[in-house]
Write an enzyme that holds these catalytic residues in place. Structure first.
Site, mmCIF file in Angstrom:
data_model
loop_
_atom_site.group_PDB
_atom_site.id
_atom_site.type_symbol
_atom_site.label_atom_id
_atom_site.label_comp_id
_atom_site.label_asym_id
_atom_site.label_seq_id
_atom_site.Cartn_x
_atom_site.Cartn_y
_atom_site.Cartn_z
ATOM 1 N N HIS A 88 18.602 10.719 45.792
ATOM 2 C CA HIS A 88 19.281 10.970 47.073
ATOM 3 C C HIS A 88 20.170 12.211 47.024
ATOM 4 O O HIS A 88 20.226 12.987 47.982
ATOM 5 C CB HIS A 88 20.072 9.723 47.496
ATOM 6 C CG HIS A 88 19.166 8.607 47.915
ATOM 7 N ND1 HIS A 88 19.368 7.289 47.559
ATOM 8 C CD2 HIS A 88 18.040 8.618 48.653
ATOM 9 C CE1 HIS A 88 18.401 6.550 48.070
ATOM 10 N NE2 HIS A 88 17.580 7.330 48.728
ATOM 11 N N ASP A 123 15.845 4.026 53.792
ATOM 12 C CA ASP A 123 16.898 3.301 53.049
ATOM 13 C C ASP A 123 18.279 3.897 53.323
ATOM 14 O O ASP A 123 19.289 3.304 52.945
ATOM 15 C CB ASP A 123 16.586 3.317 51.547
ATOM 16 C CG ASP A 123 16.393 4.735 51.034
ATOM 17 O OD1 ASP A 123 17.391 5.464 50.930
ATOM 18 O OD2 ASP A 123 15.245 5.130 50.743
ATOM 19 N N ASP A 135 7.376 7.959 64.447
ATOM 20 C CA ASP A 135 6.603 8.788 63.531
ATOM 21 C C ASP A 135 7.217 10.190 63.440
ATOM 22 O O ASP A 135 7.296 10.900 64.445
ATOM 23 C CB ASP A 135 5.161 8.866 64.042
ATOM 24 C CG ASP A 135 4.245 9.571 63.066
ATOM 25 O OD1 ASP A 135 4.746 10.150 62.072
ATOM 26 O OD2 ASP A 135 3.030 9.543 63.294
ATOM 27 N N ASP A 149 11.926 12.956 53.318
ATOM 28 C CA ASP A 149 12.181 11.920 52.305
ATOM 29 C C ASP A 149 11.143 10.829 52.546
ATOM 30 O O ASP A 149 11.418 9.796 53.149
ATOM 31 C CB ASP A 149 13.614 11.393 52.494
ATOM 32 C CG ASP A 149 13.954 10.287 51.518
ATOM 33 O OD1 ASP A 149 13.093 9.896 50.706
ATOM 34 O OD2 ASP A 149 15.092 9.790 51.578
ATOM 35 N N SER A 150 9.936 11.108 52.082
ATOM 36 C CA SER A 150 8.789 10.271 52.475
ATOM 37 C C SER A 150 8.249 9.477 51.299
ATOM 38 O O SER A 150 8.605 9.711 50.152
ATOM 39 C CB SER A 150 7.675 11.174 52.993
ATOM 40 O OG SER A 150 7.159 11.932 51.913
ATOM 41 N N THR A 151 7.351 8.565 51.643
ATOM 42 C CA THR A 151 6.549 7.898 50.625
ATOM 43 C C THR A 151 5.489 8.895 50.133
ATOM 44 O O THR A 151 5.448 10.041 50.583
ATOM 45 C CB THR A 151 5.884 6.651 51.245
ATOM 46 O OG1 THR A 151 5.525 6.949 52.600
ATOM 47 C CG2 THR A 151 6.820 5.471 51.266
ATOM 48 N N ASP A 152 4.623 8.442 49.216
ATOM 49 C CA ASP A 152 3.577 9.301 48.666
ATOM 50 C C ASP A 152 2.622 9.748 49.790
ATOM 51 O O ASP A 152 2.522 9.081 50.817
ATOM 52 C CB ASP A 152 2.772 8.534 47.599
ATOM 53 C CG ASP A 152 3.659 8.082 46.444
ATOM 54 O OD1 ASP A 152 4.738 8.678 46.266
ATOM 55 O OD2 ASP A 152 3.278 7.125 45.744
ATOM 56 N N PRO A 180 0.893 6.383 56.215
ATOM 57 C CA PRO A 180 1.617 7.072 57.285
ATOM 58 C C PRO A 180 2.252 8.392 56.863
ATOM 59 O O PRO A 180 2.568 9.227 57.702
ATOM 60 C CB PRO A 180 2.702 6.056 57.695
ATOM 61 C CG PRO A 180 2.794 5.063 56.600
ATOM 62 C CD PRO A 180 1.463 5.059 55.907
HETATM 63 N N1 SAM Z 1 12.362 7.790 47.504
HETATM 64 C C1 SAM Z 1 11.121 7.335 47.924
HETATM 65 C C2 SAM Z 1 9.978 7.844 47.094
HETATM 66 O O1 SAM Z 1 9.820 9.070 46.908
HETATM 67 O O2 SAM Z 1 9.206 7.023 46.597
HETATM 68 C C3 SAM Z 1 10.946 7.444 49.380
HETATM 69 C C4 SAM Z 1 11.937 6.522 50.027
HETATM 70 S S1 SAM Z 1 11.906 6.255 51.733
HETATM 71 C C5 SAM Z 1 11.974 4.513 51.665
HETATM 72 C C6 SAM Z 1 10.310 6.710 52.331
HETATM 73 C C7 SAM Z 1 10.121 6.314 53.786
HETATM 74 O O3 SAM Z 1 9.216 7.188 54.444
HETATM 75 C C8 SAM Z 1 9.547 4.904 53.979
HETATM 76 O O4 SAM Z 1 10.553 4.059 54.459
HETATM 77 C C9 SAM Z 1 8.405 5.090 55.004
HETATM 78 O O5 SAM Z 1 8.371 4.096 55.988
HETATM 79 C C10 SAM Z 1 8.759 6.462 55.579
HETATM 80 N N2 SAM Z 1 7.633 7.166 56.218
HETATM 81 C C11 SAM Z 1 6.375 7.282 55.750
HETATM 82 N N3 SAM Z 1 5.640 7.996 56.621
HETATM 83 C C12 SAM Z 1 6.449 8.340 57.669
HETATM 84 C C13 SAM Z 1 6.274 9.064 58.871
HETATM 85 N N4 SAM Z 1 5.084 9.583 59.197
HETATM 86 N N5 SAM Z 1 7.344 9.218 59.707
HETATM 87 C C14 SAM Z 1 8.557 8.686 59.392
HETATM 88 N N6 SAM Z 1 8.772 7.987 58.253
HETATM 89 C C15 SAM Z 1 7.744 7.813 57.403
#
Ligand code: SAM
Length: 283
Positions: free
Chosen positions: A66, A90, A141, A160-163, A167
């Site tokens: 973070h 988060d 989104d 700050d996204s998932t892999d 989505p």
């Molecule tokens: N630190 C983490 C990692 O690198 O593994 C990422 C943490 S954060 C929880 C990632 C967030 O991105 C998730 O909560 C997911 O729902 C969100 N996310 C994924 N795709 C997205 C999109 N298209 N728009 C907005 N949020 C998105």
């Protein structure tokens, strides 16, 4: 050593590796319209959030991620006032962003409201800045949000996204970066989490190519430890609109008015040094 069912293990099949946590209890298990969220209490890392089988964060080490997703980009910008976080449900990145007194507005656009609601319940410290009047939480989104954003309305965008699957896939391509470029003011900077330098060098290379093709003049990757993510080593990639994010407000970073546990002006400088095997990747 064989692990019994009191362990949570994330396996990285492509690299023949894994990381495990000894579990005290499973606290929550939920399938949302977007993903599968699990929360565990662990023996060594406090609470753990897992999305679609991938470790998102733990109490013990989330400060690394973070702080590095927020402070390097904010100190690289001349005077960030309008900040957008895409994903980051988060709220830990948002909390760090709001430590900067010059930030006037910070928007967080998270696709899955359940990630935020569960974080409020299980990771309340990360959500402690959500009531700050400068914070605006939206659920939708991020790809669409940036498509609709007014031109030249933002100073900093943090992805700050998932892999890059499901989505989040569309948060790593040229079309998305083009919308970010349009939404940023001149001198604006985008940063996106860019996975493991050791495991995902090709992805990092493709991010640089897509960011440049989208109109960004300078792109830079920086590095930091993150033992709970694949390979234990992570990266984020900066893209500047008419500015090289290699430079940063070193004096301001050295004299910052808030506490951090990892970030410092020295760490910032060191993080931007590319390991030899990454030389020639962007920059
Ligand atoms: N630190 C983490 C990692 O690198 O593994 C990422 C943490 S954060 C929880 C990632 C967030 O991105 C998730 O909560 C997911 O729902 C969100 N996310 C994924 N795709 C997205 C999109 N298209 N728009 C907005 N949020 C998105």
């Amino acid at each position: 050593m064989a692990l019994d069912n009191t362990w949570f293990t994330e396996i990285y099949p492509a690299d023949g590796a894994a990381f495990s946590f000894k579990i005290k209890a499973k606290l929550h298990d939920e399938r949302t319209p977007y993903q599968h969220i699990e929360i565990y209490d662990t023996v060594g890392f406090g609470k753990l959030m897992v999305i679609d089988g991938c470790v998102m964060l733990t109490d013990r080490d989330n400060f690394l991620y973070h702080e590095m997703m927020s402070h390097p980009v904010l100190f690289a910008h001349r005077a960030p006032k309008k900040v957008m976080v895409i994903g980051g449900g988060d709220c830990g990145t948002l909390r760090e962003v709001l430590k900067h007194p010059g930030v006037e507005e910070a928007w967080q656009v998270e696709i899955d409201e359940r990630v935020t609601r569960l974080s409020e319940q299980y990771f309340p410290a990360l959500c402690s800045a959500n009531d700050d009047p400068r914070a605006h939480l939206y659920f939708g989104d991020g790809i669409q949000w940036l498509k609709d954003a007014a031109p030249e309305s933002l100073d900093v965008i943090i992805v700050d996204s998932t892999d890059p699957v499901g989505p989040a896939e569309g948060l790593f391509n040229e079309a998305f970066y083009r919308n970010c470029h349009r939404a940023l003011c001149p001198g604006g900077i985008l940063v996106g989490q860019s996975e493991s330098p050791l495991f995902h060098k090709t992805l990092i290379q493709s991010m640089h190519g897509a960011m440049r093709a989208a109109g960004f003049d300078h792109t830079r990757t920086f590095y930091f430890p993150q033992c709970v993510y694949p390979s234990g080593w992570w990266s984020a990639t900066l893209a500047g609109k008419g500015v090289d994010p290699l430079g940063f407000r070193e004096q301001d970073a050295a004299q910052k008015s808030f506490a951090t546990d990892y970030y410092s002006a020295d760490i910032h400088r060191a993080a931007l040094v590319a390991p030899a095997f990454m030389a020639g990747v962007g920059g």
